[in-house]
Design a protein around this motif. Structure first.
Motif, mmCIF file in Angstrom:
data_model
loop_
_atom_site.group_PDB
_atom_site.id
_atom_site.type_symbol
_atom_site.label_atom_id
_atom_site.label_comp_id
_atom_site.label_asym_id
_atom_site.label_seq_id
_atom_site.Cartn_x
_atom_site.Cartn_y
_atom_site.Cartn_z
ATOM 1 N N TYR A 64 0.831 -1.205 0.000
ATOM 2 C CA TYR A 64 0.000 0.000 0.000
ATOM 3 C C TYR A 64 0.867 1.257 0.000
ATOM 4 O O TYR A 64 0.631 2.191 -0.759
ATOM 5 C CB TYR A 64 -0.934 -0.013 1.214
ATOM 6 C CG TYR A 64 -1.980 1.074 1.179
ATOM 7 C CD1 TYR A 64 -3.176 0.882 0.502
ATOM 8 C CD2 TYR A 64 -1.771 2.295 1.809
ATOM 9 C CE1 TYR A 64 -4.147 1.872 0.464
ATOM 10 C CE2 TYR A 64 -2.730 3.300 1.766
ATOM 11 C CZ TYR A 64 -3.922 3.073 1.091
ATOM 12 O OH TYR A 64 -4.868 4.064 1.045
ATOM 13 N N GLU A 111 -11.434 -9.738 0.507
ATOM 14 C CA GLU A 111 -12.024 -8.489 0.016
ATOM 15 C C GLU A 111 -12.164 -7.502 1.174
ATOM 16 O O GLU A 111 -11.807 -6.326 1.050
ATOM 17 C CB GLU A 111 -13.370 -8.761 -0.647
ATOM 18 C CG GLU A 111 -13.222 -9.465 -1.982
ATOM 19 C CD GLU A 111 -14.533 -9.646 -2.712
ATOM 20 O OE1 GLU A 111 -15.367 -8.721 -2.704
ATOM 21 O OE2 GLU A 111 -14.719 -10.727 -3.297
ATOM 22 N N LEU A 114 -8.623 -6.243 2.400
ATOM 23 C CA LEU A 114 -8.050 -5.207 1.541
ATOM 24 C C LEU A 114 -8.728 -3.862 1.781
ATOM 25 O O LEU A 114 -8.069 -2.822 1.800
ATOM 26 C CB LEU A 114 -8.134 -5.610 0.073
ATOM 27 C CG LEU A 114 -7.255 -6.791 -0.350
ATOM 28 C CD1 LEU A 114 -7.434 -7.080 -1.834
ATOM 29 C CD2 LEU A 114 -5.794 -6.555 -0.019
ATOM 30 N N LYS A 115 -10.022 -3.871 1.984
ATOM 31 C CA LYS A 115 -10.745 -2.625 2.287
ATOM 32 C C LYS A 115 -10.263 -2.044 3.618
ATOM 33 O O LYS A 115 -10.108 -0.826 3.744
ATOM 34 C CB LYS A 115 -12.240 -2.874 2.324
ATOM 35 C CG LYS A 115 -12.830 -3.137 0.958
ATOM 36 C CD LYS A 115 -14.310 -3.480 1.054
ATOM 37 C CE LYS A 115 -14.870 -3.871 -0.305
ATOM 38 N NZ LYS A 115 -16.263 -4.332 -0.212
ATOM 39 N N PHE A 119 -7.719 0.050 0.610
ATOM 40 C CA PHE A 119 -7.956 -0.124 -0.815
ATOM 41 C C PHE A 119 -9.430 0.086 -1.148
ATOM 42 O O PHE A 119 -10.306 -0.195 -0.341
ATOM 43 C CB PHE A 119 -7.524 -1.528 -1.267
ATOM 44 C CG PHE A 119 -6.042 -1.735 -1.265
ATOM 45 C CD1 PHE A 119 -5.249 -1.199 -2.259
ATOM 46 C CD2 PHE A 119 -5.433 -2.481 -0.266
ATOM 47 C CE1 PHE A 119 -3.878 -1.392 -2.272
ATOM 48 C CE2 PHE A 119 -4.065 -2.674 -0.261
ATOM 49 C CZ PHE A 119 -3.283 -2.138 -1.269
ATOM 50 N N GLU A 120 -9.677 0.573 -2.362
ATOM 51 C CA GLU A 120 -11.029 0.791 -2.858
ATOM 52 C C GLU A 120 -11.244 -0.032 -4.121
ATOM 53 O O GLU A 120 -10.299 -0.570 -4.685
ATOM 54 C CB GLU A 120 -11.243 2.267 -3.208
ATOM 55 C CG GLU A 120 -11.137 3.214 -2.047
ATOM 56 C CD GLU A 120 -11.344 4.666 -2.473
ATOM 57 O OE1 GLU A 120 -11.709 5.462 -1.599
ATOM 58 O OE2 GLU A 120 -11.138 4.999 -3.670
ATOM 59 N N VAL A 122 -12.444 -2.913 -4.738
ATOM 60 C CA VAL A 122 -11.922 -4.275 -4.644
ATOM 61 C C VAL A 122 -12.807 -5.206 -5.476
ATOM 62 O O VAL A 122 -14.018 -5.237 -5.303
ATOM 63 C CB VAL A 122 -11.858 -4.751 -3.174
ATOM 64 C CG1 VAL A 122 -11.347 -6.184 -3.100
ATOM 65 C CG2 VAL A 122 -10.986 -3.816 -2.344
ATOM 66 N N GLU A 123 -12.182 -5.932 -6.380
ATOM 67 C CA GLU A 123 -12.891 -6.892 -7.220
ATOM 68 C C GLU A 123 -12.190 -8.238 -7.141
ATOM 69 O O GLU A 123 -10.986 -8.308 -6.913
ATOM 70 C CB GLU A 123 -12.920 -6.426 -8.680
ATOM 71 C CG GLU A 123 -13.690 -5.144 -8.894
ATOM 72 C CD GLU A 123 -13.680 -4.712 -10.351
ATOM 73 O OE1 GLU A 123 -13.210 -5.491 -11.218
ATOM 74 O OE2 GLU A 123 -14.134 -3.591 -10.618
ATOM 75 N N SER A 124 -12.955 -9.284 -7.359
ATOM 76 C CA SER A 124 -12.422 -10.638 -7.290
ATOM 77 C C SER A 124 -12.791 -11.391 -8.558
ATOM 78 O O SER A 124 -13.966 -11.424 -8.943
ATOM 79 C CB SER A 124 -13.003 -11.345 -6.057
ATOM 80 O OG SER A 124 -12.395 -12.583 -5.855
ATOM 81 N N MET A 135 -7.397 -10.791 -7.404
ATOM 82 C CA MET A 135 -8.100 -9.666 -6.802
ATOM 83 C C MET A 135 -7.449 -8.385 -7.306
ATOM 84 O O MET A 135 -6.222 -8.322 -7.433
ATOM 85 C CB MET A 135 -8.039 -9.751 -5.282
ATOM 86 C CG MET A 135 -8.696 -11.012 -4.755
ATOM 87 S SD MET A 135 -8.795 -11.040 -2.970
ATOM 88 C CE MET A 135 -10.112 -9.854 -2.738
ATOM 89 N N THR A 136 -8.277 -7.397 -7.603
ATOM 90 C CA THR A 136 -7.775 -6.096 -8.026
ATOM 91 C C THR A 136 -8.352 -5.050 -7.081
ATOM 92 O O THR A 136 -9.457 -5.208 -6.562
ATOM 93 C CB THR A 136 -8.174 -5.768 -9.475
ATOM 94 O OG1 THR A 136 -9.598 -5.744 -9.579
ATOM 95 C CG2 THR A 136 -7.596 -6.792 -10.439
ATOM 96 N N ALA A 137 -7.585 -4.012 -6.852
ATOM 97 C CA ALA A 137 -8.025 -2.928 -5.978
ATOM 98 C C ALA A 137 -7.273 -1.662 -6.364
ATOM 99 O O ALA A 137 -6.302 -1.706 -7.133
ATOM 100 C CB ALA A 137 -7.768 -3.287 -4.524
#
Length: 142
Positions: A64, A111, A114-115, A119-120, A122-124, A135-137
């Motif tokens: 981060y 998920e 990560l939040k 992180f914002e 957040v997709e899986s 996972m992307t964020a």
């Protein structure tokens, strides 16, 4: 052109993880890295599942911190699943090859974790029926 850095956020070496759990040797994740908002993308691939949770958290902190505002974070690793729900051809190798930390990793809500790290978006993206996932964020603009 663009500059690509492959600096490891964590280096881990394991000797016979099932039989000799005491030989886990971590380097790099327990100290802050000298990067501050320098990278537009950070990828961690099949590392976190092999670390104890405190080391995972330090690794995520390093990732981060290294990301620039609006930088993208990618985490490729196991998905979140019950081992008993896996097909036999995936369950047996997991039981034979993986260390104790992997069992903990698959039980956590990544998920949400990560939040919690800031992180914002957040997709899986699940693969192999959820056995693995990408996972992307995004690190938000401050």
């Amino acid at each position: 052109g663009r500059k690509l850095s492959t600096t490891p956020i964590v280096e881990a070496s394991m000797a016979t993880p099932k039989k000799d759990k005491e030989k886990l040797n971590l380097k790099g994740n327990d100290q802050p890295l000298p990067y501050d908002s320098q990278f537009s993308k950070v990828l961690i691939s099949f590392v976190l599942h092999g670390l104890p949770q405190p080391a995972r958290e330090k690794t995520l902190n390093n990732a981060y911190k290294a990301l620039a505002e609006e930088g993208k974070f990618y985490l490729l690793d196991y998905g979140e699943f019950e081992l008993s729900d896996l097909p036999l051809h995936l369950r047996i190798p997991f039981r034979v090859a993986e260390c104790e930390y992997a069992y903990d990793y698959i039980s956590r809500d990544w998920e949400e974790i990560l939040k919690q790290f800031g992180f914002e978006n957040v997709e899986s993206h699940k693969y192999l029926g959820g056995f693995t996932r990408l996972m992307t964020a995004k690190k938000p603009e401050i």
